[in-house]
Design an enzyme around this catalytic site. Structure first.
Site, PDB file in Angstrom:
ATOM      1  N   HIS A   1       0.493  -0.818  -0.160  1.00 43.30           N
ATOM      2  CA  HIS A   1       0.170   0.133   0.347  1.00 43.30           C
ATOM      3  C   HIS A   1       0.786   1.107  -0.266  1.00 43.30           C
ATOM      4  O   HIS A   1       2.155   1.311   0.080  1.00 43.30           O
ATOM      5  CB  HIS A   1      -0.659  -0.481   1.193  1.00 43.30           C
ATOM      6  CG  HIS A   1      -0.441   0.093   2.381  1.00 43.30           C
ATOM      7  ND1 HIS A   1       0.082   1.179   3.616  1.00 43.30           N
ATOM      8  CD2 HIS A   1      -0.577  -1.380   3.632  1.00 43.30           C
ATOM      9  CE1 HIS A   1       0.292   0.635   4.482  1.00 43.30           C
ATOM     10  NE2 HIS A   1       0.434  -0.544   4.549  1.00 43.30           N
TER      11      HIS A   1
ATOM     12  N   CYS B   1       2.946  -5.053   6.344  1.00 49.28           N
ATOM     13  CA  CYS B   1       2.590  -5.010   5.486  1.00 49.28           C
ATOM     14  C   CYS B   1       3.536  -4.119   4.508  1.00 49.28           C
ATOM     15  O   CYS B   1       5.292  -3.876   5.453  1.00 49.28           O
ATOM     16  CB  CYS B   1       1.419  -3.335   5.391  1.00 49.28           C
ATOM     17  SG  CYS B   1       0.209  -4.250   5.775  1.00 49.28           S
TER      18      CYS B   1
END
Length: 180
Positions: free
Chosen positions: A139, A155
């Protein structure tokens, strides 16, 4: 187990903060139940045509993700990865979900953060791992100065311009290999 929309959003987007640390590689397949997915008109559910030729290799030691078309390296991008205790899981996966302008829900307060400059997920989300409760993916980030470091909760953070470019080149089903 049934989930309401708020639970589904929390499960999907809270992953940018919460991830179970598991030293064993876990292969995650796409979750088929629509009830486990947030309601988002920009959500990609079906695989497109380039999943056979495109693949991603994330080298944690390099702090880079490499984009291959067939056997040819076409691009690479700097990333931030999971910090100690929240390591990005090593293994072979597939892109499970993709979102444009994701909404993030703070996992502890429940506060929703709409798309924009203050959203910690940036402009795009490409999810590739889940334990059924938490999710990990590529992301964007508003903290681009932290790229190259191990600072996330599992992440893979990228510059917003890079996640936009990557998002345009992968589809649900694209292989993702995470190497130490």
């Amino acid at each position: 187990m049934k989930f309401n929309l708020l639970s589904a959003i929390s499960m999907l987007l809270g992953a940018a903060i919460l991830v179970v640390n598991n030293p064993q590689p876990i292969t995650a397949e796409p979750i088929e139940s629509v009830t486990n997915k947030p309601s988002n008109s920009h959500f990609t559910l079906s695989p497109a045509s380039n999943t056979e030729t495109t693949n991603l290799v994330l080298k944690l030691s390099d702090r880079r993700v490499y984009l291959y078309q067939g056997n040819k390296l076409t691009n690479s991008y700097p990333v931030a990865i999971g910090k100690a205790g929240w390591e990005t899981p090593v293994g072979s996966y597939k892109v499970m979900e993709m979102q444009r302008d994701p909404i993030w829900q703070h996992p502890w307060t429940g506060k929703l953060v709409p798309p924009g400059a203050k959203n910690p997920l940036g402009a795009r989300w490409i999810g590739f791992w889940t334990d059924g409760k938490n999710f990990i993916g590529f992301h964007g980030t508003p903290q681009e100065n932290l790229l190259g470091q191990a600072v996330s909760h599992g992440c893979v953070r990228m510059r917003n311009q890079d996640i936009l470019a990557l998002y345009a080149q992968v589809d649900v089903g694209t292989p993702v290999t995470v190497k130490p």
